[in-house]
Design an enzyme around this catalytic site. Structure first.
Site, PDB file in Angstrom:
ATOM      1  N   LEU A 248      29.137  47.444  45.579  1.00  0.00           N
ATOM      2  CA  LEU A 248      29.726  46.261  46.840  1.00  0.00           C
ATOM      3  C   LEU A 248      30.205  45.149  46.275  1.00  0.00           C
ATOM      4  CD1 LEU A 248      26.226  47.003  48.729  1.00  0.00           C
ATOM      5  CD2 LEU A 248      28.439  48.499  48.837  1.00  0.00           C
ATOM      6  N   ARG A 249      31.455  45.111  46.204  1.00  0.00           N
ATOM      7  CA  ARG A 249      32.251  44.015  45.726  1.00  0.00           C
ATOM      8  C   ARG A 249      32.452  42.933  46.777  1.00  0.00           C
ATOM      9  NH1 ARG A 249      35.535  44.219  41.168  1.00  0.00           N
ATOM     10  NH2 ARG A 249      35.625  42.061  41.768  1.00  0.00           N
TER      11      ARG A 249
ATOM     12  N   ARG B 274      31.939  38.744  42.095  1.00  0.00           N
ATOM     13  CA  ARG B 274      32.871  38.224  40.636  1.00  0.00           C
ATOM     14  C   ARG B 274      33.640  37.000  41.131  1.00  0.00           C
ATOM     15  NH1 ARG B 274      33.511  42.883  38.430  1.00  0.00           N
ATOM     16  NH2 ARG B 274      31.380  42.272  37.298  1.00  0.00           N
TER      17      ARG B 274
ATOM     18  N   HIS C 274      34.511  41.412  31.045  1.00  0.00           N
ATOM     19  CA  HIS C 274      35.847  41.781  31.548  1.00  0.00           C
ATOM     20  C   HIS C 274      36.919  41.251  30.638  1.00  0.00           C
ATOM     21  CE1 HIS C 274      33.354  43.153  34.811  1.00  0.00           C
ATOM     22  NE2 HIS C 274      34.289  44.064  35.108  1.00  0.00           N
TER      23      HIS C 274
ATOM     24  N   LYS D 116      27.772  46.088  30.156  1.00  0.00           N
ATOM     25  CA  LYS D 116      29.097  46.605  30.792  1.00  0.00           C
ATOM     26  C   LYS D 116      30.213  46.112  30.081  1.00  0.00           C
ATOM     27  CE  LYS D 116      32.045  46.871  34.964  1.00  0.00           C
ATOM     28  NZ  LYS D 116      32.323  46.436  36.344  1.00  0.00           N
TER      29      LYS D 116
ATOM     30  N   ARG E 126      37.523  56.337  31.095  1.00  0.00           N
ATOM     31  CA  ARG E 126      36.744  56.214  32.371  1.00  0.00           C
ATOM     32  C   ARG E 126      36.187  57.792  32.677  1.00  0.00           C
ATOM     33  NH1 ARG E 126      37.490  52.215  36.044  1.00  0.00           N
ATOM     34  NH2 ARG E 126      38.658  50.470  35.351  1.00  0.00           N
TER      35      ARG E 126
ATOM     36  N   GLN F 206      41.873  52.616  37.599  1.00  0.00           N
ATOM     37  CA  GLN F 206      40.666  53.201  38.479  1.00  0.00           C
ATOM     38  C   GLN F 206      41.126  54.585  39.101  1.00  0.00           C
ATOM     39  OE1 GLN F 206      38.736  51.163  41.864  1.00  0.00           O
ATOM     40  NE2 GLN F 206      37.370  50.685  40.137  1.00  0.00           N
TER      41      GLN F 206
END
EC number: 4.2.1.10
Length: 233
Positions: free
Chosen positions: A35-36, A64, A118, A145, A185, A209
């Site tokens: 859930l961004r 983020r 990231h 991550k 991925r 993605q």
């Protein structure tokens, strides 16, 4: 032995109505969602509660900051308030970026913590990634991550090396961003990665993605051709 891939669909709606609509669609496809909420045009702890009431699958709550590749423009204190609300409401996971991990402290922790790194410009050398991993370990997260821009074969090799050399008791997500990163991925969850992320209905949150249906079809074909043939040498 290859692992069964865990696919997490990302939800990125801008309005609360759009967000909840995407969430509903995602939950019909998978058992894991990210859930961004930093994509929301407005955000407050009450909206976090509303989203939680509509969440029926395992969920990662992520807010983020713009500086870390997200959309959130608030302070670390505001991030803390939102993530603390997510913890108190019972979300399964909270995603906290490494650059702000020392500024965000979750009280009476119930959720599992993902510490994220990231890099949207390049994939650092393995020595630098290992240094970052050691820094992450200081926070004792449940999941590590790494997501980096992958433009060439050496970037792919570096990320696979990071994943394969992790400690056996550590959970790690490794993602490549960009066209070259798509292979990571797809294959990382088969090679010990904790999960991989996908999109649904074109709602993409990161370069490279892959759509959920495309990813699901790949795994189905992969297992079909890789399953041992009984009765044959």
């Amino acid at each position: 032995m290859l692992n069964t891939p865990r696919i997490c669909v990302v939800v990125i709606g801008k309005t609360l109505e759009e967000f909840l609509s995407q969430l509903e669609a995602a939950q019909t496809a998978v058992d894991f969602v990210e859930l961004r909420i930093d994509y929301l045009e407005q955000i407050n702890p009450n909206w976090v509660r509303i989203i939680k009431n509509h969440t029926h699958k395992k969920a990662i709550l992520c807010c983020r900051a713009r500086a870390d590749g997200g959309k959130f423009l608030g302070t670390p204190e505001a991030q803390q308030e939102i993530l603390q609300a997510g913890n108190d409401l019972g979300f399964d996971y909270l995603d906290i970026d490494l650059p702000v991990a020392n500024k965000i402290s979750i009280h009476e922790k119930k959720a599992k913590i993902i510490i994220s790194y990231h890099n949207f410009l390049h994939t650092p050398p393995i020595t630098e990634l290992n240094f970052l991993l050691e820094n992450m370990r200081l926070f004792n997260p449940d999941v590590f991550k790494f997501a980096t821009k992958s433009e060439q074969y050496e970037d792919v090799k570096t990320l696979f090396k990071l994943l394969i050399n992790k400690k056996n008791n550590e959970n790690m997500i490794v993602l490549g961003m960009g066209e070259q990163g798509k292979i990571i991925r797809l294959l990382s969850p088969l090679l010990g990665g904790y999960l991989t992320f996908s999109s649904i209905n074109g709602a993409i949150s990161a370069p490279g993605q892959i759509d959920f249906k495309t990813m699901q079809d790949f795994y189905q074909r992969f297992y079909k051709i890789s399953s041992p043939l009984k009765g044959e040498d």
